[in-house]
Design an enzyme around this catalytic site. Structure first.
Site, PDB file in Angstrom:
ATOM      1  N   ASP A 161       0.835  -1.203   0.000  1.00 40.78           N
ATOM      2  CA  ASP A 161       0.000   0.000   0.000  1.00 40.78           C
ATOM      3  C   ASP A 161       0.874   1.260   0.000  1.00 40.78           C
ATOM      4  O   ASP A 161       0.574   2.234  -0.682  1.00 40.78           O
ATOM      5  CB  ASP A 161      -0.925  -0.019   1.223  1.00 40.78           C
ATOM      6  CG  ASP A 161      -1.680  -1.330   1.302  1.00 40.78           C
ATOM      7  OD1 ASP A 161      -2.355  -1.669   0.320  1.00 40.78           O
ATOM      8  OD2 ASP A 161      -1.571  -2.038   2.324  1.00 40.78           O
ATOM      9  N   HIS A 189      -4.924  -3.288   6.165  1.00 40.37           N
ATOM     10  CA  HIS A 189      -4.713  -3.524   4.729  1.00 40.37           C
ATOM     11  C   HIS A 189      -6.094  -3.822   4.130  1.00 40.37           C
ATOM     12  O   HIS A 189      -6.475  -4.968   3.921  1.00 40.37           O
ATOM     13  CB  HIS A 189      -3.752  -4.709   4.539  1.00 40.37           C
ATOM     14  CG  HIS A 189      -3.569  -5.102   3.101  1.00 40.37           C
ATOM     15  ND1 HIS A 189      -3.095  -4.251   2.129  1.00 40.37           N
ATOM     16  CD2 HIS A 189      -3.821  -6.276   2.459  1.00 40.37           C
ATOM     17  CE1 HIS A 189      -3.052  -4.868   0.972  1.00 40.37           C
ATOM     18  NE2 HIS A 189      -3.497  -6.097   1.135  1.00 40.37           N
TER      19      HIS A 189
HETATM   20  P1  NAD Z   1      -2.430 -18.442  -4.516  1.00 41.32           P
HETATM   21  O1  NAD Z   1      -3.775 -19.090  -4.394  1.00 41.32           O
HETATM   22  O2  NAD Z   1      -1.819 -18.288  -5.865  1.00 41.32           O
HETATM   23  O3  NAD Z   1      -1.384 -19.233  -3.632  1.00 41.32           O
HETATM   24  C1  NAD Z   1      -1.632 -19.541  -2.298  1.00 41.32           C
HETATM   25  C2  NAD Z   1      -0.898 -20.820  -2.004  1.00 41.32           C
HETATM   26  O4  NAD Z   1      -1.035 -21.069  -0.629  1.00 41.32           O
HETATM   27  C3  NAD Z   1      -1.453 -22.042  -2.748  1.00 41.32           C
HETATM   28  O5  NAD Z   1      -0.397 -22.700  -3.430  1.00 41.32           O
HETATM   29  C4  NAD Z   1      -2.033 -22.902  -1.637  1.00 41.32           C
HETATM   30  O6  NAD Z   1      -1.901 -24.297  -1.901  1.00 41.32           O
HETATM   31  C5  NAD Z   1      -1.179 -22.467  -0.454  1.00 41.32           C
HETATM   32  N1  NAD Z   1      -1.787 -22.688   0.853  1.00 41.32           N
HETATM   33  C6  NAD Z   1      -3.076 -22.584   1.218  1.00 41.32           C
HETATM   34  N2  NAD Z   1      -3.228 -22.891   2.513  1.00 41.32           N
HETATM   35  C7  NAD Z   1      -1.991 -23.201   2.983  1.00 41.32           C
HETATM   36  C8  NAD Z   1      -1.501 -23.623   4.231  1.00 41.32           C
HETATM   37  N3  NAD Z   1      -2.320 -23.806   5.271  1.00 41.32           N
HETATM   38  N4  NAD Z   1      -0.175 -23.859   4.354  1.00 41.32           N
HETATM   39  C9  NAD Z   1       0.661 -23.696   3.313  1.00 41.32           C
HETATM   40  N5  NAD Z   1       0.245 -23.313   2.088  1.00 41.32           N
HETATM   41  C10 NAD Z   1      -1.068 -23.068   1.931  1.00 41.32           C
HETATM   42  O7  NAD Z   1      -2.524 -17.035  -3.759  1.00 41.32           O
HETATM   43  P2  NAD Z   1      -1.500 -15.814  -3.842  1.00 41.32           P
HETATM   44  O8  NAD Z   1      -1.883 -14.952  -4.980  1.00 41.32           O
HETATM   45  O9  NAD Z   1      -0.108 -16.315  -3.750  1.00 41.32           O
HETATM   46  O10 NAD Z   1      -1.913 -15.019  -2.499  1.00 41.32           O
HETATM   47  C11 NAD Z   1      -1.667 -15.559  -1.222  1.00 41.32           C
HETATM   48  C12 NAD Z   1      -2.280 -14.681  -0.159  1.00 41.32           C
HETATM   49  O11 NAD Z   1      -1.651 -13.402  -0.138  1.00 41.32           O
HETATM   50  C13 NAD Z   1      -3.776 -14.385  -0.336  1.00 41.32           C
HETATM   51  O12 NAD Z   1      -4.427 -14.455   0.922  1.00 41.32           O
HETATM   52  C14 NAD Z   1      -3.782 -12.974  -0.869  1.00 41.32           C
HETATM   53  O13 NAD Z   1      -5.020 -12.316  -0.627  1.00 41.32           O
HETATM   54  C15 NAD Z   1      -2.656 -12.380  -0.066  1.00 41.32           C
HETATM   55  N6  NAD Z   1      -2.072 -11.129  -0.565  1.00 41.32           N
HETATM   56  C16 NAD Z   1      -1.740 -10.176   0.361  1.00 41.32           C
HETATM   57  C17 NAD Z   1      -1.171  -8.976  -0.044  1.00 41.32           C
HETATM   58  C18 NAD Z   1      -0.807  -7.908   0.952  1.00 41.32           C
HETATM   59  O14 NAD Z   1      -0.442  -6.806   0.526  1.00 41.32           O
HETATM   60  N7  NAD Z   1      -0.848  -8.147   2.250  1.00 41.32           N
HETATM   61  C19 NAD Z   1      -0.948  -8.756  -1.403  1.00 41.32           C
HETATM   62  C20 NAD Z   1      -1.293  -9.744  -2.315  1.00 41.32           C
HETATM   63  C21 NAD Z   1      -1.865 -10.933  -1.883  1.00 41.32           C
HETATM   64  C1  LMR Z   2      -3.708  -6.612  -2.722  1.00 44.15           C
HETATM   65  O1  LMR Z   2      -3.780  -5.594  -2.048  1.00 44.15           O
HETATM   66  O2  LMR Z   2      -3.428  -6.597  -3.937  1.00 44.15           O
HETATM   67  C2  LMR Z   2      -3.910  -7.947  -2.051  1.00 44.15           C
HETATM   68  O3  LMR Z   2      -4.233  -7.767  -0.710  1.00 44.15           O
HETATM   69  C3  LMR Z   2      -4.878  -8.812  -2.755  1.00 44.15           C
HETATM   70  C4  LMR Z   2      -6.287  -8.319  -2.600  1.00 44.15           C
HETATM   71  O4  LMR Z   2      -7.162  -9.122  -2.237  1.00 44.15           O
HETATM   72  O5  LMR Z   2      -6.542  -7.147  -2.857  1.00 44.15           O
END
Ligand code: NAD
Ligand code: LMR
Length: 328
Positions: A161, A189
């Site tokens: 962010d 967030h």
């Molecule tokens: P994705 O679905 O591509 O990958 C997630 C992975 O996590 C999958 O491979 C899944 O098998 C694995 N997984 C699920 N539960 C698990 C567990 N208990 N232990 C280990 N692995 C597990 O998702 P992504 O795009 O990589 O996003 C992951 C997370 O990050 C989401 O919750 C997304 O919303 C979050 N995210 C946060 C931010 C932020 O700024 N804070 C930014 C982007 C994404």
């Molecule tokens: C983001 O900010 O891009 C991530 O937290 C993914 C989402 O759900 O927005």
């Protein structure tokens, strides 16, 4: 060369993992002289472990000089064993039309188990960063289950962010992101986050003076930063991944760089009116590698800032009530 550090990454076969692991292994997170052993954690269900094996093959094929080992497991106890950094990415991303808080019931319970597994297995003094959404409250859940490692070592990521806000201000004013300073994210967030533009500087001048458009700053700017994740999901069909991985590199690198000041969601001790014990985005200054203090005393006394801080605090305390049964 120092001895390798152990870095555990959950969700390692996911989208963020696919960008993140290569950045870590190339030295961008822990520095060009620090070897790493990657401890990659996934779920047992197909196709996660098979996909993870493919990612590990690609890591091998990069022949990164700093990559001292790769371990893969679907058992959190093994995955977090002796880890000095635990990067908790694994969890469900949201889809179109959802808010991150809609993930709380499903994702929250992941952090109950992982908090316990970190408590029992990670290195003393380990640092934990939560990325999986809703990351502030998931971090609170994990930390509450982990009594051995201090809660202040648990942080959640709002750096994406901050980076988004910096780019928006740079684009708006014709500056570059290098010209933007003191731009911090307060709170959750989520769309309630407050990118506190009134504190920011552009080429050493107050941002409101340079932008000279309060309606834009209070309206479109806050809205664009707060809803950027949803805009990316609408455009890409899946949530941000490379930019999230990049923000996590920034987050950890700055936590290791004395003097760096950046936005981190840490356990509140009441600064800026945040309820104690929620995890709120705050400006944080690194004192020694891995240690920090919250930057207090910044002037957010104007009415707009007070309203924004109150709204994001209310959302975080509401999330805490929703997950009360998951807190240890
Ligand atoms: P994705 O679905 O591509 O990958 C997630 C992975 O996590 C999958 O491979 C899944 O098998 C694995 N997984 C699920 N539960 C698990 C567990 N208990 N232990 C280990 N692995 C597990 O998702 P992504 O795009 O990589 O996003 C992951 C997370 O990050 C989401 O919750 C997304 O919303 C979050 N995210 C946060 C931010 C932020 O700024 N804070 C930014 C982007 C994404
Ligand atoms: C983001 O900010 O891009 C991530 O937290 C993914 C989402 O759900 O927005």
């Amino acid at each position: 060369m120092p001895s390798p550090i152990r870095v555990a990454v959950t969700g390692a076969a996911g989208q963020i993992g696919y960008s993140l692991l290569f950045r870590i292994a190339s030295g961008q997170m822990f520095g060009p002289d620090q070897p790493v052993i990657l401890q990659l954690i996934e779920i047992p269900a197909e196709p996660a472990m098979k996909a993870l094996a493919g990612v590990a093959m690609e890591l091998d094929d990069c022949a990164f000089p700093l990559l001292a080992g790769i371990e893969m497991t679907d058992d959190p106890a093994k995955g977090f064993k002796d880890a000095e950094w635990c990067l908790l990415v694994g969890s469900k991303p949201r889809g179109p039309g959802m808010e991150r808080a809609d993930l709380l019931k499903d994702n929250g319970k992941i952090f109950v188990g992982q908090g316990k597994a970190i408590d029992e297995n990670a290195a003393d003094g380990a640092h934990v960063v939560v990325v999986g959404n809703p990351c502030n409250t998931n971090c609170m859940i994990g930390a509450s289950q982990c009594k051995r490692i201090p809660a202040r070592n648990w942080s959640a990521m709002v750096r994406l962010d901050q980076n988004r806000a910096a780019s928006q201000l740079a684009n708006k004013t014709g500056a570059t992101v290098n010209d933007i300073g003191d731009l911090f994210i307060f709170g959750n967030h989520s769309p309630t986050m407050y990118p506190a533009f009134g504190l920011a500087q552009i080429n050493g001048k107050p941002a409101p003076q340079v932008v000279s458009d309060d309606a834009y700053l209070q309206g479109e700017f806050c809205e664009t930063v707060g809803k950027r994740g949803a805009a990316i999901i609408a455009a890409r069909g899946s949530s941000s991944a490379a930019s999230a991985a990049s923000a996590l590199v920034d987050h950890v690198r700055d936590m290791l760089t004395p003097g760096a000041i950046h936005s981190v969601a840490v356990q509140s001790e009441g600064a800026y009116g945040f309820d104690p014990n929620i995890w709120a985005g705050l400006p944080v200054k690194t004192t020694t590698p891995g240690e920090y203090e919250v930057v207090t005393g910044l002037d957010l006394s104007d009415e707009f800032s007070q309203q924004k801080l109150a709204a994001t605090n209310a959302e975080l305390t509401g999330e805490r009530e929703t997950v009360a049964d998951m807190l240890g």
